[in-house]
Motif scaffolding. Structure first.
Motif, mmCIF file in Angstrom:
data_model
loop_
_atom_site.group_PDB
_atom_site.id
_atom_site.type_symbol
_atom_site.label_atom_id
_atom_site.label_comp_id
_atom_site.label_asym_id
_atom_site.label_seq_id
_atom_site.Cartn_x
_atom_site.Cartn_y
_atom_site.Cartn_z
ATOM 1 N N ILE A 1 0.979 -1.110 0.132
ATOM 2 C CA ILE A 1 -0.168 -0.098 0.387
ATOM 3 C C ILE A 1 0.638 1.652 0.255
ATOM 4 N N SER A 2 1.888 1.019 0.960
ATOM 5 C CA SER A 2 3.075 2.468 0.937
ATOM 6 C C SER A 2 3.621 2.893 -1.042
ATOM 7 N N GLY A 3 3.929 1.284 -1.144
ATOM 8 C CA GLY A 3 4.893 1.750 -2.001
ATOM 9 C C GLY A 3 4.136 2.326 -3.385
ATOM 10 N N LEU A 4 2.228 1.434 -3.589
ATOM 11 C CA LEU A 4 1.523 1.936 -4.197
ATOM 12 C C LEU A 4 0.913 3.853 -4.150
ATOM 13 N N ILE A 5 1.017 4.226 -2.781
ATOM 14 C CA ILE A 5 1.397 5.586 -2.460
ATOM 15 C C ILE A 5 2.088 6.934 -2.672
ATOM 16 N N SER A 6 3.169 5.984 -2.697
ATOM 17 C CA SER A 6 4.184 6.136 -2.637
ATOM 18 C C SER A 6 4.582 7.146 -4.711
ATOM 19 N N TRP A 7 4.008 5.679 -4.880
ATOM 20 C CA TRP A 7 4.118 5.846 -6.604
ATOM 21 C C TRP A 7 3.697 6.825 -7.643
ATOM 22 N N TYR A 8 1.971 7.363 -7.042
ATOM 23 C CA TYR A 8 1.069 7.548 -8.187
ATOM 24 C C TYR A 8 1.763 9.213 -6.892
ATOM 25 N N ILE A 9 1.900 9.483 -5.806
ATOM 26 C CA ILE A 9 1.596 10.464 -4.592
ATOM 27 C C ILE A 9 3.398 11.762 -4.950
ATOM 28 N N PHE A 10 4.018 10.846 -4.163
ATOM 29 C CA PHE A 10 5.209 11.484 -4.265
ATOM 30 C C PHE A 10 6.844 11.575 -5.143
ATOM 31 N N SER B 1 -1.369 31.036 -6.589
ATOM 32 C CA SER B 1 -1.385 32.022 -7.947
ATOM 33 C C SER B 1 0.211 32.033 -8.405
ATOM 34 N N GLN B 2 0.707 32.197 -7.311
ATOM 35 C CA GLN B 2 2.612 32.122 -7.211
ATOM 36 C C GLN B 2 3.075 30.789 -6.646
ATOM 37 N N MET B 3 1.879 29.776 -6.821
ATOM 38 C CA MET B 3 2.383 28.460 -6.791
ATOM 39 C C MET B 3 3.202 28.003 -7.927
ATOM 40 N N ASP B 4 4.448 27.302 -8.162
ATOM 41 C CA ASP B 4 5.664 26.242 -8.923
ATOM 42 C C ASP B 4 4.289 24.606 -9.097
ATOM 43 N N PRO B 5 3.830 24.986 -9.773
ATOM 44 C CA PRO B 5 2.653 23.400 -10.500
ATOM 45 C C PRO B 5 3.413 22.191 -10.001
ATOM 46 N N ALA B 6 5.258 22.073 -10.497
ATOM 47 C CA ALA B 6 6.048 21.128 -9.854
ATOM 48 C C ALA B 6 6.105 20.978 -8.717
ATOM 49 N N LEU B 7 5.777 21.480 -7.627
ATOM 50 C CA LEU B 7 6.200 21.386 -6.679
ATOM 51 C C LEU B 7 4.668 20.256 -5.938
ATOM 52 N N ILE B 8 3.801 20.118 -6.751
ATOM 53 C CA ILE B 8 1.991 19.756 -6.027
ATOM 54 C C ILE B 8 2.400 18.390 -7.122
ATOM 55 N N THR B 9 2.289 17.575 -6.111
ATOM 56 C CA THR B 9 1.251 16.310 -6.744
ATOM 57 C C THR B 9 0.491 16.781 -7.934
ATOM 58 N N CYS C 1 -2.370 14.527 -8.964
ATOM 59 C CA CYS C 1 -3.372 14.769 -9.049
ATOM 60 C C CYS C 1 -4.182 15.594 -7.673
ATOM 61 N N MET C 2 -3.459 16.907 -7.031
ATOM 62 C CA MET C 2 -3.310 18.334 -7.037
ATOM 63 C C MET C 2 -3.316 19.150 -7.042
ATOM 64 N N ARG C 3 -3.174 19.457 -8.489
ATOM 65 C CA ARG C 3 -2.635 20.208 -9.738
ATOM 66 C C ARG C 3 -4.102 20.751 -10.196
ATOM 67 N N ARG C 4 -5.093 20.372 -10.052
ATOM 68 C CA ARG C 4 -6.014 20.577 -10.559
ATOM 69 C C ARG C 4 -6.783 21.862 -9.934
ATOM 70 N N PHE C 5 -6.250 22.278 -8.335
ATOM 71 C CA PHE C 5 -6.638 23.135 -7.895
ATOM 72 C C PHE C 5 -5.727 24.622 -7.898
ATOM 73 N N LEU C 6 -4.878 24.528 -8.546
ATOM 74 C CA LEU C 6 -4.227 25.418 -8.756
ATOM 75 C C LEU C 6 -4.688 25.866 -10.252
ATOM 76 N N PRO C 7 -5.098 27.566 -9.845
ATOM 77 C CA PRO C 7 -4.734 28.140 -11.353
ATOM 78 C C PRO C 7 -4.140 27.726 -12.030
#
Length: 698
Positions: A204-213, A649-657, A659-665
């Motif tokens: 489970i932890s390997g799967l989460i790390s694969w997609y999130i981190f 609005s000043q956040m670099d999308p590369a710093l966010i996983t 699956c969460m980039r949809r919430f950025l401008p």
């Protein structure tokens, strides 16, 4: 560093049993004499260990109410039996072949370090000198090969040219310390197969790390994971995370080295003051001169030794007791084939909730999202290779820990009627695997040496990995930001190697402290817990919650650190004082074929009862990391009501996983591969340097 608190805490009892030589020179003489005498030792001494076994405490379902009958041998039979001390001495049979196997492992590690530190580096210099002028990149356009050939990148991440299979094996060797190899099987022997369900959390932890981190860190291509903290939060969080990592690592590494030293002492009689400096010096040497490449390739060799030694004990032990059916039957009759309890009570030592939820979060931080793991993933050429390595690492780790768990079942099948812990044949519970090994493999020349080499391989891997990671964190996160101008290649090489030598020497000294002061063992285990909890919260908020700013995160992490430190320290003190006692599986001494102290066994069996008090200090050890991450996140979110929220609005999308980039401008950005990224970065650096030179000229 991912071993459980319960596994590590059992090493304390062995500290008082080891003798301290007056000087290292005298200890070397003692070692040589033991090697010579071992060649003349009769084989009969090893076979006398053929009848060890096991006693009673309490079942896991209720407080200890069972009784154990102790058969007192007659005076005539007593004279025919070996005493515990005589049998312990008889088990210290380490032949010349065993020493040769153990020494061969150390020599191979040193040779690998010498090759990558001197021979390969010389070849690279020759190859660079043979490149024609037409083949060289233009001024400043060198980009990728120049970056990958730099001293820091080559030493810390292998020039980002490593292969998937060796990196995966290196991750396994780094994660599985000597404490894990010895502690997992002991955990199964004492408490049953509840802990084996942790294997589910690895997937489970390997799967989460694969997609999130993993997508975030691999695409950023940073050398230190704490560089991400500065990009996402700022310098204060970077410094805080770096300090947590270094302190936790320095308190954990001596324990990881001390535990296998106990094993070596038991099977050879050689003092830990002899073997520990030798192993530390060799490990520091190949880590110092060879960098990450030497660490990874020695990890490969050490992984094969670990797998071979564990499989040899499991296969031969199963054959000796009569097969797999006998192993399962004896463990089933004793209640050891048990599952975690289905309860919401967080104070239960191992519940299904604590194993699945708490264990998953613990494994994410300890084995997937930390400097040690990310540094290896970043040594691969691309994100695709990193995903392949993550998958292979998870599968190999599950297999190895499954073997360690099964070895615990074999241990009970062998000692089902004569518990060596109760009779004090094993001075500490972590010595059970070495006792099993000498009983099963003692008559096979070379196999005891293979097992001890396997245990020390795990320790060597943990030590070399820790030293290399600390060199990375200190040089990149602490020294470099303080410098007004970058270090030269020669200065960088000297700094990295000086850090490795310094902390390698510190580990040698701290092993002696661990031996004399049991509190250091407790301090090491609690430090690993209190550091991983806040770091997990910082990582999760960094990649998943772009609205949280640096001040809020720092507040949350400090509160989490203090709260978890208080809980862990109080819990460890309660464990040490006997205020917290967990139910154990029943054992027996009815079939012992050696004499022992009946009073000692009676006290061990009948004076132990599980504690009934329930408070926050009884929290399951698998909840520590999860609790730290939860406190850090909740407090940070509450602090955001005071300090405000991050401007996304000043956040670099590369710093966010992803699956969460949809919430950025929405922003217009171009997707490029790593080769093009390096080329553009190098071009930008050249343009900046050219602009500076123009200003100086004008």
């Amino acid at each position: 560093m991912s071993t459980t608190i319960e596994e590590e805490g059992t090493t304390m009892a062995a500290a008082e049993t080891l003798n301290t030589p007056s000087t290292v020179a005298n200890a070397f003489v003692q070692t040589v004499q033991s090697i010579i005498s071992s060649s003349t030792t009769s084989k009969a001494t090893t076979t006398s260990a053929a009848a060890l076994a096991s006693t009673t405490t309490a079942s896991t379902a209720a407080p200890a109410t069972g009784t154990t009958t102790l058969s007192t041998p007659s005076s005539s039979s007593m004279t025919e039996k070996l005493s515990v001390s005589d049998l312990s001495s008889a088990l210290q049979h380490f032949g010349i072949v065993d020493y040769l196997v153990f020494i061969a492992m150390l020599v191979v590690c040193a040779v690998i370090g010498f090759y990558f530190g001197f021979i390969e580096k010389k070849k690279k210099k020759k190859q660079k000198g043979q490149v024609s002028a037409d083949e060289k990149d233009g001024p400043g356009a060198a980009g990728i090969e120049e970056r990958r050939g730099s001293e820091a990148l080559d030493y810390l991440v292998g020039g980002r040219k490593m292969k998937v299979f060796p990196v995966s094996l290196s991750l396994v060797a780094s994660f599985v310390s000597g404490i894990s190899l010895l502690g997992t099987s002991t955990e199964i022997y004492v408490y049953g197969t509840q802990y084996a369900f942790i294997l589910i959390t690895l997937a489970i932890s390997g799967l989460i790390s694969w997609y999130i981190f993993l997508p975030v860190f691999c695409n950023l291509q940073l050398t230190s994971t704490y560089e991400y903290f500065e990009l996402r939060y700022g310098g204060s969080i970077r410094n805080f995370g770096s300090v947590l990592f270094i302190v936790g690592m320095m308190l954990w590494l001596p324990v990881a080295l001390y535990v296998p030293a106990i094993t070596y002492n038991q099977v050879t009689g050689t003092s830990i003051h002899v073997i520990t400096p030798i192993v530390c010096i060799i490990c520091t040497f190949y880590t110092c001169v060879g960098g990450l490449k030497a660490v990874i390739w020695t990890d490969v060799i050490q992984s094969f030794v670990m797998f071979g030694s564990i499989l040899a004990v499991c296969i031969k032990g199963t054959y000796d007791v009569g097969g797999l059916n006998v192993v399962l039957q004896r463990n089933g009759e004793s209640g050891r084939l048990n599952a975690p309890e289905w309860t919401w009570d967080p104070t239960v030592r191992l519940s299904m909730l604590s194993v699945i939820v708490g264990g998953t979060l613990h494994k994410i931080q300890s084995s997937d999202v930390n400097q040690v793991s990310i540094q290896r993933f970043l040594s691969l050429p691309s994100y695709k290779h990193a995903k392949q390595s993550m998958l292979l690492f998870t599968l190999l780790l599950i297999f190895l820990l499954s073997c360690c768990s099964y070895m615990g079942l074999v241990t009970y099948a062998v000692y089902h009627d004569c518990d060596p812990i109760s009779t004090k044949l094993a001075k500490a519970s972590d010595q059970l695997p070495s006792l099993l090994m000498m009983r099963i493999l003692g008559s096979w020349p070379g196999l005891p040496g293979l097992f001890v080499a396997g245990v020390f391989s795990a320790a060597l891997s943990s030590l070399s990995t820790g030293l290399n990671s600390m060199a990375c964190v200190i040089s990149q996160d602490m020294v470099r930001p303080l410098l007004k101008k970058p270090l030269t290649e020669r200065q960088t090489a000297f700094l990295l190697r000086a850090i490795v030598v310094f902390f390698g020497t510190c580990c040698m000294g701290l092993v002696n402290v661990v031996e004399k002061l049991g509190m250091v063992v407790q301090l090491a285990t609690t430090t690993s817990a209190v550091s991983m909890g806040p770091l997990l919260g910082i990582y999760v908020m960094g990649v998943c919650l772009p609205w949280v700013n640096a001040k809020s995160v720092l507040t949350g992490s400090l509160v989490s650190f203090v709260a978890l430190a208080w809980i862990c320290v109080k819990a460890q003190l309660a464990l040490m004082n006997g205020e917290i006692r967990y139910p154990k599986m029943p054992v027996s001494v009815s079939g012992c074929e050696y004499s022992y102290d009946n009073n000692t066994v009676w006290r061990t069996l009948h004076e132990y009862s599980p504690s009934t008090d329930r408070n926050i200090y009884n929290l399951s050890f698998l909840w520590y990391t999860a609790a730290g991450g939860f406190i850090c996140t909740v407090v940070a979110l509450l602090a955001s009501l005071v300090f405000g929220w991050q401007d996304v609005s000043q956040m670099d999308p590369a710093l966010i996983t992803p699956c969460m980039r949809r919430f950025l401008p929405k922003k217009q950005y171009e997707v490029i591969d790593l080769e093009e990224l390096f080329r553009r970065k190098a071009q930008a650096d050249v343009e900046a340097e050219t602009a500076c030179l123009d200003k100086e000229i004008n």
